[in-house]
Design a protein around this motif. Structure first.
Motif, PDB file in Angstrom:
ATOM      1  N   TYR A 316      -0.039  24.688   9.075  1.00  0.00           N
ATOM      2  CA  TYR A 316       0.581  23.489   9.028  1.00  0.00           C
ATOM      3  C   TYR A 316       0.557  23.236  11.040  1.00  0.00           C
ATOM      4  O   TYR A 316       0.060  24.416  11.203  1.00  0.00           O
ATOM      5  CB  TYR A 316       1.680  23.102   8.761  1.00  0.00           C
ATOM      6  N   GLY A 317       0.025  21.739  10.799  1.00  0.00           N
ATOM      7  CA  GLY A 317       0.091  21.360  12.138  1.00  0.00           C
ATOM      8  C   GLY A 317      -1.802  21.442  12.947  1.00  0.00           C
ATOM      9  O   GLY A 317      -1.778  21.772  14.163  1.00  0.00           O
ATOM     10  N   LEU A 318      -2.493  21.535  11.708  1.00  0.00           N
ATOM     11  CA  LEU A 318      -3.562  22.064  12.073  1.00  0.00           C
ATOM     12  C   LEU A 318      -4.548  20.627  13.693  1.00  0.00           C
ATOM     13  O   LEU A 318      -3.846  19.794  13.151  1.00  0.00           O
ATOM     14  CB  LEU A 318      -4.205  22.145  10.906  1.00  0.00           C
ATOM     15  N   GLY A 319      -5.368  21.441  14.253  1.00  0.00           N
ATOM     16  CA  GLY A 319      -5.667  20.310  15.068  1.00  0.00           C
ATOM     17  C   GLY A 319      -6.475  21.120  15.606  1.00  0.00           C
ATOM     18  O   GLY A 319      -7.341  21.877  15.742  1.00  0.00           O
ATOM     19  N   GLY A 320      -7.646  20.957  16.572  1.00  0.00           N
ATOM     20  CA  GLY A 320      -8.007  20.727  17.174  1.00  0.00           C
ATOM     21  C   GLY A 320      -9.248  19.800  18.097  1.00  0.00           C
ATOM     22  O   GLY A 320      -9.537  18.178  17.824  1.00  0.00           O
ATOM     23  N   GLU A 321     -10.500  20.307  19.038  1.00  0.00           N
ATOM     24  CA  GLU A 321     -11.251  19.940  19.185  1.00  0.00           C
ATOM     25  C   GLU A 321     -12.667  20.041  19.594  1.00  0.00           C
ATOM     26  O   GLU A 321     -12.508  21.382  19.858  1.00  0.00           O
ATOM     27  CB  GLU A 321     -10.684  18.613  20.790  1.00  0.00           C
ATOM     28  N   GLY A 322     -13.960  19.327  20.017  1.00  0.00           N
ATOM     29  CA  GLY A 322     -15.144  19.683  19.706  1.00  0.00           C
ATOM     30  C   GLY A 322     -15.585  19.745  19.413  1.00  0.00           C
ATOM     31  O   GLY A 322     -15.365  19.614  17.881  1.00  0.00           O
ATOM     32  N   PRO A 323     -17.607  19.779  19.431  1.00  0.00           N
ATOM     33  CA  PRO A 323     -18.180  20.644  18.243  1.00  0.00           C
ATOM     34  C   PRO A 323     -18.067  22.280  17.534  1.00  0.00           C
ATOM     35  O   PRO A 323     -18.347  21.146  16.492  1.00  0.00           O
ATOM     36  CB  PRO A 323     -19.514  20.399  18.712  1.00  0.00           C
ATOM     37  N   ASN A 324     -17.259  22.380  18.498  1.00  0.00           N
ATOM     38  CA  ASN A 324     -17.425  23.168  16.971  1.00  0.00           C
ATOM     39  C   ASN A 324     -16.133  24.131  17.322  1.00  0.00           C
ATOM     40  O   ASN A 324     -15.735  25.324  16.589  1.00  0.00           O
ATOM     41  CB  ASN A 324     -18.025  24.866  17.807  1.00  0.00           C
ATOM     42  N   SER A 325     -15.234  22.795  16.666  1.00  0.00           N
ATOM     43  CA  SER A 325     -13.566  23.134  16.168  1.00  0.00           C
ATOM     44  C   SER A 325     -13.573  23.310  14.819  1.00  0.00           C
ATOM     45  O   SER A 325     -12.512  24.196  14.568  1.00  0.00           O
ATOM     46  CB  SER A 325     -12.531  21.609  16.693  1.00  0.00           C
ATOM     47  N   ALA A 326     -14.250  23.457  14.201  1.00  0.00           N
ATOM     48  CA  ALA A 326     -14.137  23.181  12.697  1.00  0.00           C
ATOM     49  C   ALA A 326     -14.363  24.451  12.600  1.00  0.00           C
ATOM     50  O   ALA A 326     -13.555  25.874  11.529  1.00  0.00           O
ATOM     51  CB  ALA A 326     -15.560  23.035  11.728  1.00  0.00           C
ATOM     52  N   GLN A 327     -15.178  25.317  13.129  1.00  0.00           N
ATOM     53  CA  GLN A 327     -15.281  26.412  13.171  1.00  0.00           C
ATOM     54  C   GLN A 327     -14.488  27.608  14.247  1.00  0.00           C
ATOM     55  O   GLN A 327     -14.222  28.857  13.733  1.00  0.00           O
ATOM     56  CB  GLN A 327     -16.889  27.086  14.601  1.00  0.00           C
ATOM     57  N   TYR A 328     -13.669  27.260  14.472  1.00  0.00           N
ATOM     58  CA  TYR A 328     -12.467  28.203  15.069  1.00  0.00           C
ATOM     59  C   TYR A 328     -11.138  27.397  14.392  1.00  0.00           C
ATOM     60  O   TYR A 328     -10.650  28.883  14.732  1.00  0.00           O
ATOM     61  CB  TYR A 328     -12.110  27.182  16.684  1.00  0.00           C
ATOM     62  N   MET A 329     -11.451  27.394  13.461  1.00  0.00           N
ATOM     63  CA  MET A 329     -10.379  26.843  12.518  1.00  0.00           C
ATOM     64  C   MET A 329     -10.054  27.563  11.288  1.00  0.00           C
ATOM     65  O   MET A 329      -9.747  27.891  10.496  1.00  0.00           O
ATOM     66  CB  MET A 329     -10.212  24.718  11.595  1.00  0.00           C
ATOM     67  N   ARG A 330     -11.893  27.891  11.241  1.00  0.00           N
ATOM     68  CA  ARG A 330     -12.092  28.811  10.209  1.00  0.00           C
ATOM     69  C   ARG A 330     -11.674  30.571  10.603  1.00  0.00           C
ATOM     70  O   ARG A 330     -11.105  31.520  10.133  1.00  0.00           O
ATOM     71  CB  ARG A 330     -13.456  29.286   9.979  1.00  0.00           C
ATOM     72  N   ALA A 331     -11.534  29.904  12.171  1.00  0.00           N
ATOM     73  CA  ALA A 331     -11.306  31.913  12.167  1.00  0.00           C
ATOM     74  C   ALA A 331      -9.981  32.121  12.507  1.00  0.00           C
ATOM     75  O   ALA A 331      -8.872  32.998  11.579  1.00  0.00           O
ATOM     76  CB  ALA A 331     -11.823  31.799  13.848  1.00  0.00           C
ATOM     77  N   LEU A 332      -9.140  30.433  12.350  1.00  0.00           N
ATOM     78  CA  LEU A 332      -7.855  30.697  12.600  1.00  0.00           C
ATOM     79  C   LEU A 332      -6.592  30.801  11.165  1.00  0.00           C
ATOM     80  O   LEU A 332      -6.549  31.728  10.981  1.00  0.00           O
ATOM     81  CB  LEU A 332      -7.373  29.050  13.116  1.00  0.00           C
ATOM     82  N   CYS A 333      -7.747  30.344   9.898  1.00  0.00           N
ATOM     83  CA  CYS A 333      -7.684  30.679   8.943  1.00  0.00           C
ATOM     84  C   CYS A 333      -7.920  31.951   8.212  1.00  0.00           C
ATOM     85  O   CYS A 333      -6.716  32.237   7.681  1.00  0.00           O
ATOM     86  CB  CYS A 333      -8.052  29.464   7.811  1.00  0.00           C
ATOM     87  N   GLY A 334      -8.823  32.557   9.048  1.00  0.00           N
ATOM     88  CA  GLY A 334      -9.434  34.246   8.145  1.00  0.00           C
ATOM     89  C   GLY A 334      -7.686  34.506   8.737  1.00  0.00           C
ATOM     90  O   GLY A 334      -7.561  35.619   8.585  1.00  0.00           O
ATOM     91  N   LEU A 335      -7.297  34.469  10.408  1.00  0.00           N
ATOM     92  CA  LEU A 335      -6.560  35.111  10.916  1.00  0.00           C
ATOM     93  C   LEU A 335      -5.630  34.920   9.847  1.00  0.00           C
ATOM     94  O   LEU A 335      -4.437  36.222   9.415  1.00  0.00           O
ATOM     95  CB  LEU A 335      -6.109  34.589  12.257  1.00  0.00           C
ATOM     96  N   ALA A 336      -5.049  33.470   9.495  1.00  0.00           N
ATOM     97  CA  ALA A 336      -3.490  33.499   8.375  1.00  0.00           C
ATOM     98  C   ALA A 336      -4.077  34.283   7.089  1.00  0.00           C
ATOM     99  O   ALA A 336      -2.938  34.878   6.446  1.00  0.00           O
ATOM    100  CB  ALA A 336      -3.733  31.716   8.291  1.00  0.00           C
ATOM    101  N   HIS A 337      -5.472  34.378   7.123  1.00  0.00           N
ATOM    102  CA  HIS A 337      -5.127  35.224   5.658  1.00  0.00           C
ATOM    103  C   HIS A 337      -5.186  37.211   5.213  1.00  0.00           C
ATOM    104  O   HIS A 337      -3.985  37.527   4.982  1.00  0.00           O
ATOM    105  CB  HIS A 337      -7.098  35.016   5.082  1.00  0.00           C
ATOM    106  N   ASN A 338      -5.538  37.217   6.536  1.00  0.00           N
ATOM    107  CA  ASN A 338      -4.825  38.502   7.295  1.00  0.00           C
ATOM    108  C   ASN A 338      -3.114  38.929   6.901  1.00  0.00           C
ATOM    109  O   ASN A 338      -2.757  39.853   6.995  1.00  0.00           O
ATOM    110  CB  ASN A 338      -5.345  39.863   8.051  1.00  0.00           C
ATOM    111  N   MET A 339      -2.409  37.543   7.841  1.00  0.00           N
ATOM    112  CA  MET A 339      -1.452  37.678   7.463  1.00  0.00           C
ATOM    113  C   MET A 339      -0.693  37.635   6.506  1.00  0.00           C
ATOM    114  O   MET A 339       0.103  39.091   6.420  1.00  0.00           O
ATOM    115  CB  MET A 339      -0.710  36.731   8.460  1.00  0.00           C
ATOM    116  N   ALA A 340      -1.272  36.936   5.140  1.00  0.00           N
ATOM    117  CA  ALA A 340      -1.111  36.829   4.410  1.00  0.00           C
ATOM    118  C   ALA A 340      -0.523  37.954   3.343  1.00  0.00           C
ATOM    119  O   ALA A 340      -0.201  38.059   2.449  1.00  0.00           O
ATOM    120  CB  ALA A 340      -1.984  35.699   3.858  1.00  0.00           C
ATOM    121  N   GLN A 341      -2.310  38.606   3.980  1.00  0.00           N
ATOM    122  CA  GLN A 341      -2.576  39.775   2.625  1.00  0.00           C
ATOM    123  C   GLN A 341      -1.262  40.911   3.147  1.00  0.00           C
ATOM    124  O   GLN A 341      -1.121  41.907   2.113  1.00  0.00           O
ATOM    125  CB  GLN A 341      -3.535  40.623   3.329  1.00  0.00           C
ATOM    126  N   GLU A 342      -1.097  40.805   4.469  1.00  0.00           N
ATOM    127  CA  GLU A 342      -0.461  41.933   5.604  1.00  0.00           C
ATOM    128  C   GLU A 342       1.147  41.487   3.794  1.00  0.00           C
ATOM    129  O   GLU A 342       1.794  42.866   4.534  1.00  0.00           O
ATOM    130  CB  GLU A 342      -0.092  41.879   6.603  1.00  0.00           C
TER     131      GLU A 342
END
Length: 408
Positions: A316-342
């Motif tokens: 939740y609280g997804l936000g961001g700015e800039g031309p590459n913000s979607a790419q940065y969001m994908r990285a955060l979702c990857g981190l969240a995936h790894n947390m969920a796996q653990e």
């Protein structure tokens, strides 16, 4: 039909009966895969973390030696959220600063967890539960009430729109990503900073306070034990990756692109289970897991065991700015995936506005996601905390919404 009485839930005597009704009710349209929810022995847990909450049950009246039977329930909560914006007065107190957007708030009620036992449907029990809950909403000063349901759940949509006076309001998307056996590989060009709850609050209040449905008690959410952290993605070569000056200083001079999200632990509140899958679908899902174990170096996207009870994390609280913000969001979702796996979760889920720009950076499986969830809203009175907004039920949707993890 025996008379039905609606009363407040009593944890000391009602928990087992409520659980039985939950077990008989599936979430999802008939003839398709459905979700079964297990509240882990605490039927009121899904609203307990809200500022004000209530759970009601519908019980058949006792007759003779027979005790009353619980045949339905409903949960509700009330909070203050952003419902629109207004411009500040330019030049007030001699200031030459240009006007800025200020949040306009309202007291909002939310209905969730409406269940009626299959043997007692089409008897007006659902309507009775909703009206009784709305009485409590009005008594506690709520200006609006809203609810969420599947777009093709005709019974629920008709109950609220045709009988209870709600109107269709927003159609956000629920995006679900399976948790695979392989960890997501994070990019070395992106640094991820875990914020303190104080910095997370400051960032959200400055950046997201004018976002629709933003909760005024964001501090309560961020300091809740179910909140697993707020994470900020920035360029690896930026100053912020080496030294963190605080949220206020960051927003005064942010990098060209950045993204933020928070993670909520639903696994400790309730579990889900997908039901109604055919033998063929079960076999195919099992085959992907077997192939992944035999050939781990291929990093096959195997389907986790979602046909048994599983937990999940909510973003939740997804936000961001800039031309590459979607790419940065994908990285955060990857981190969240790894947390969920653990933590042994089956999926990671989030909910975003239909026009959310960051949606492109959120990995998900279409077969597990819901492209259009349906939110319906109702206005209780003519009085408003601020006349600048008017009737919120008639306002056009914005690009983003803030989805409260306590209500997912």
């Amino acid at each position: 039909m025996a008379a039905v009485v609606v009363r407040e839930y009593d944890a000391n005597k009602d928990s087992r009966a409520v659980e039985e009704v939950e077990n008989r009710c599936e979430v999802g349209p008939s003839g398709k895969l459905s979700l079964h929810t297990d509240l882990l022995g605490d039927p009121i847990c899904r609203v307990r973390n809200s500022p004000a909450f209530l759970m009601l049950v519908a019980e058949t009246a006792a007759s003779g030696e027979e005790e009353g039977e619980i045949v339905g329930m409903i949960r509700g909560c009330i909070k203050t959220v952003t419902c629109g914006t207004k411009l500040s007065r330019n030049g007030k107190n001699g200031s030459n600063k240009p006007p800025e957007q200020l949040a306009v708030c309202t007291k909002l009620a939310y209905i969730l967890g409406l269940r009626v036992s299959p043997s007692h449907r089409r008897m007006g029990i659902g309507l009775k539960l909703v009206r009784k809950m709305e009485e409590w909403f009005r008594e506690n000063g709520a200006e609006y009430s809203y609810m969420a349901t599947e777009k093709d759940n005709e019974a629920s949509v008709q109950l609220f729109t045709q009988k209870c006076g709600y109107s269709k309001f927003r159609s956000p998307a629920i995006l679900v990503q399976p948790v695979f056996a392989h960890r997501f590989k994070l990019s070395k060009r992106i640094s991820i900073i875990k914020l303190t709850s104080a910095d997370a609050e400051a960032l959200y209040r400055r950046y997201s306070s004018t976002t629709e449905f933003f909760p005024r008690d964001i501090d309560s959410i961020l300091n809740n034990k179910l909140n697993l952290g707020t994470f900020l993605a920035v360029p690896a070569r930026s100053t912020y990756s080496k030294w963190w000056p605080g949220a206020a200083a960051f927003l005064l001079d942010p990098p060209e692109s950045w993204a933020v999200l928070s993670v909520w632990n639903c696994k400790d509140v309730f579990t889900l289970e997908v039901r109604g899958a055919s033998r063929l679908r079960l076999a195919l899902a099992k085959a992907t897991r077997i192939a992944d174990r035999v050939f781990p170096w291929l990093r096959l996207p195997s389907i986790p065991q979602v046909f048994r009870p599983f937990g999940f994390h909510f973003l939740y609280g997804l936000g961001g700015e800039g031309p590459n913000s979607a790419q940065y969001m994908r990285a955060l979702c990857g981190l969240a995936h790894n947390m969920a796996q653990e933590r042994g979760c089956g999926v990671v889920a989030t909910e975003v506005a239909s026009r959310e720009p960051l949606r492109l950076g959120i990995p998900h499986w279409k077969s597990l996601s819901c492209a259009e969830d349906l939110w319906c809203i109702k206005r209780f009175g003519e009085d408003y905390s601020d006349g600048a907004v008017g009737d919120w039920t008639k306002s056009p949707p914005g690009l983003s919404i803030f989805v409260d993890p306590r209500e997912f």
